[in-house]
Scaffold this active site. Structure first.
Site, mmCIF file in Angstrom:
data_model
loop_
_atom_site.group_PDB
_atom_site.id
_atom_site.type_symbol
_atom_site.label_atom_id
_atom_site.label_comp_id
_atom_site.label_asym_id
_atom_site.label_seq_id
_atom_site.Cartn_x
_atom_site.Cartn_y
_atom_site.Cartn_z
ATOM 1 N N GLU A 49 0.862 -1.163 0.000
ATOM 2 C CA GLU A 49 0.000 0.000 0.000
ATOM 3 C C GLU A 49 0.899 1.214 0.000
ATOM 4 O O GLU A 49 1.680 1.411 0.933
ATOM 5 C CB GLU A 49 -0.836 -0.016 1.276
ATOM 6 C CG GLU A 49 -2.295 0.135 1.013
ATOM 7 C CD GLU A 49 -3.073 0.145 2.304
ATOM 8 O OE1 GLU A 49 -3.975 -0.681 2.427
ATOM 9 O OE2 GLU A 49 -2.755 0.961 3.173
ATOM 10 N N ASP A 60 -5.336 9.862 9.653
ATOM 11 C CA ASP A 60 -4.087 9.246 10.074
ATOM 12 C C ASP A 60 -3.609 9.796 11.399
ATOM 13 O O ASP A 60 -3.878 10.944 11.751
ATOM 14 C CB ASP A 60 -3.014 9.473 8.997
ATOM 15 C CG ASP A 60 -3.246 8.595 7.788
ATOM 16 O OD1 ASP A 60 -3.203 7.365 7.948
ATOM 17 O OD2 ASP A 60 -3.507 9.135 6.695
#
Lengths: 279, 410
Positions: A49, A60
């Protein structure tokens, strides 16, 4: 058949689970990313990824935010990220690459242009964190036209009706967020994850990957026992962060951690099968 | 200047925009990570239920009267109007609200909603600190835990507000990521919300963010425009010719504009922060210079670079220092109903002094942007015409900034 599906089929044939590391493109430096991707594969990654840096990565945690900031300090753009995938493909035609990022850089480049370049670079899938399935309509079509898998997140808060909708829009794999929180958090409840993965599987035959709370070999193995893929990001990036000034030991530390996870995932696989895979 | 309270609304529901998906034309929507979809749906369901609930509306209205101190006066700035020789300038005195700005209208409303949704913890982001103070205030009043995220840069600029929040029992968390200002505080608050979604109510301070925030905050702020309309009609028997408000995220502007949108004769001006000048890149004027994109859960005009990265903004006023703007403003710009202009730091500072010396009112630096434009506009109009300026906040919080700029040690 997509590269992602091929890889999952092969793994399933061997009774193995996929190990999917995440790194941010351009972190710590754009020139190191492609080498780092090869290192990941050598250490046991089944697919990668690749994060597209964004100035405001609101889903995040601090570790990936810092990775984005390091990448952006070198102006790593979406176009640059796709260029890295293209160079990676010069030596590796088999390992699937999923682009994970946020919607604004994609729109700035243009969804169609992004899809075209992603195809050209032989990226395999797209996961846009802040593009929920309701808002994804047109982008979905464009990605499919260009042969890109469309990966979506499912969260602990996702209702059953939405799980169904997300499963319908997904291809390649489904990404289950193991906890209520941001990437790199550490409060995953494995039995809760197990129930939710089971629920997702009632609505889709796609492989289910689990991420957001995988820290070490042990948590990787726990996840592997209930899901098809183990996704690990912040734990690897912490190793990058800790060795910024020494690229060689950085690569080694990242590889060591990933290799530990690989071994933990393959503990119950007979030796003979393993050597067959590595050929 | 006492005026009768405007008619009490039965419902807070308003207008045909946004649509069911929270879109104002092509702007708005819900661009968030999956974890927040369900909490936002719950918030939407709760809000759409309570905004039509007479008990909720009555409690909100009562709080606005007795706790906030509404209606806020509409004040004819006579000396100022005469000095500029044009239109009559009326000031909507949101600076006289409890906590000193329009922000409290919204936090009172959202706190009532939090209580009805059985949330025990309030979080908020803040730039200038006004929304943080307003959130800490309602949390104290309801006995709720309160955490306010504030960019480290802004913490230095707005020290008195930081102390106010702490006095009110809130925890102020410095945000050190990114540009260390409002946008980063918003990111951090969203992260907190994702992590504590079961117990926590996120009070967004402006008409931005994912649906339903832009509509919910608007509905809580339209009391400004409803009052102004009634008050001006009582005072003069007519509608204003122009409305002027500053636009950062744009909540005070929507609050004033919204009840007048259907009054075709009322011109509206939203004033962005031109900082050091639009040509310098050191400003906060996405509607004047930006492009549509996606940030903080909604599609709107943004300040971004050629790669779609959000760029650092600048304004003398922390409350306008934001790279995005509420999606309804983006829509109002595109349909041409509101004209979006800009005012530099220097012009805002001059207006700050002007109002202070001519009318004895110290305005917030945010509101000074609206005022600076209104003075230019008034000079081009006639004494029969009327402008309403939203004096969205008081300037006490800014005296350190102003003194600093002018080299004065306090």
């Amino acid at each position: 058949m997509s590269r992602i599906q091929e890889r999952f089929d092969a793994l399933a044939g061997q009774g193995r689970k996929a190990l999917v590391p995440y790194i941010t493109a351009g972190d710590p430096h754009p020139e190191q990313t492609v080498a780092l991707m090869h290192t990941l594969v050598e250490a046991g990654a089944d697919m990668i990824e690749l994060g597209v840096p964004f100035s405001d990565p609101m889903a995040d945690g601090p570790v990936i935010q810092a990775a984005c900031e390091r990448a952006l300090a070198h102006n790593t753009s979406l176009r640059d990220t796709l260029g890295m995938v293209r160079s990676f493909r010069q030596r590796d035609e088999d390992t699937p690459v999923i682009l994970m990022g946020y919607q604004n850089p994609v729109e700035t480049l243009g969804t169609r242009e992004f899809a075209r370049l992603a195809r050209q670079s032989e990226a395999d899938g797209v996961l846009t964190v802040d593009l929920p399935v309701e808002q994804a309509g047109q982008a979905l079509e464009t990605y499919r036209e260009h042969g890109l898998d469309t990966v979506f997140l499912i969260a602990p808060t996702t209702s059953e009706a939405r799980i169904k909708k997300i499963c319908e829009a997904s291809s390649g794999l489904i990404y289950y967020v193991s906890l209520k929180g941001v990437t790199g958090a550490g409060h995953m409840d494995i039995s809760e994850v197990k129930n939710k993965v089971r629920e997702i599987k009632q609505h889709s035959s796609l492989p289910v990957g689990v991420g957001f709370g995988v820290r070490d070999a042990e948590s990787a193995r726990d996840i592997a026992s209930i899901a098809d893929a183990v996704i690990v990001g912040s734990a690897l990036i912490r190793q990058i962060e800790a060795h910024l000034s020494d690229p060689d030991s950085m690569k080694k530390k990242v590889a060591d951690l990933l290799r530990d996870m690989r071994e933990a995932l393959d503990l119950d696989i007979p030796e003979a099968d393993l050597s067959a895979t590595n050929s | 200047m006492a005026s009768k309270a405007p008619e009490r609304p039965e419902t807070l529901a308003s207008g045909q925009v946004p649509d069911r998906a929270g879109m104002f034309g092509e702007y708005g929507g819900r661009y968030v990570a999956e974890t927040l979809i369900e909490p936002l749906a719950q918030l939407e369901a709760a809000y759409f239920k309570f905004r039509d609930d007479p008990g909720f509306v009555a409690e909100f209205e009562a709080d606005l009267s007795h706790y906030v101190g509404r209606p806020s006066p509409l004040y004819l700035a006579q000396r100022l109007s005469e000095k500029y020789g044009g239109a009559q300038i009326y000031l909507k005195r949101e600076d006289l609200n409890h906590t000193g700005a329009h922000k409290i209208n919204n936090t009172v409303g959202q706190a009532l909603l939090a209580k009805r949704m059985n949330k025990t913890r309030i979080i908020a982001e803040t730039g200038a600190g006004q929304h943080g103070v307003a959130s800490a205030t309602v949390a104290a009043r309801l006995g709720l835990e309160c955490v306010v995220y504030m960019g480290e840069e802004d913490i230095h600029r707005q020290a008195p507000n930081v102390y106010r929040m702490r006095l009110l029992g809130a925890e102020v968390v410095p945000v050190r990521s990114g540009s260390k200002t409002l946008k980063d505080a918003l990111n951090e608050a969203l992260r907190d919300w994702v992590t504590h979604v079961d117990t926590t109510f996120y009070i967004i301070g402006t008409v931005a963010g994912p649906h339903p925030y832009p509509v919910l905050v608007r509905d809580f702020q339209t009391v400004i425009g409803r009052e102004a309309k009634t008050q001006l009609q009582e005072m003069t028997g007519s509608l204003p010719d122009a409305l002027v408000a500053c636009v950062g995220g744009g909540s005070n502007a929507i609050g004033l504009f919204y009840p007048f949108l259907d009054d075709a004769g009322v011109r509206m001006f939203g004033i962005e922060a031109a900082g050091l000048g639009l040509e310098t890149q050191r400003h906060s004027a996405p509607l004047n210079t930006g492009r549509p994109g996606v940030l903080h859960g909604n599609r709107t005009y943004l300040m971004e670079d050629e790669n779609g990265q959000i760029i650092e903004t600048h304004s003398i006023s922390a409350g306008l220092d934001y790279p995005g703007v509420g999606p309804e403003h983006a829509w109002l710009k595109d349909i041409g109903r509101v004209q979006y202009e800009s005012v530099t730091d220097e012009q805002a500072l001059a207006a700050f002094h002007e109002l202070t010396r001519v009318e004895g009112i110290i305005p917030a630096l945010e509101s000074s942007h609206a005022l600076a434009y209104a003075l230019q506009l008034a000079a081009k109009m006639t004494p029969e015409q009327k402008i309403v300026v939203n004096l969205s906040g008081r300037g006490d919080k800014d005296i350190n900034t102003v003194a600093d700029i002018e080299g004065i040690e306090l």
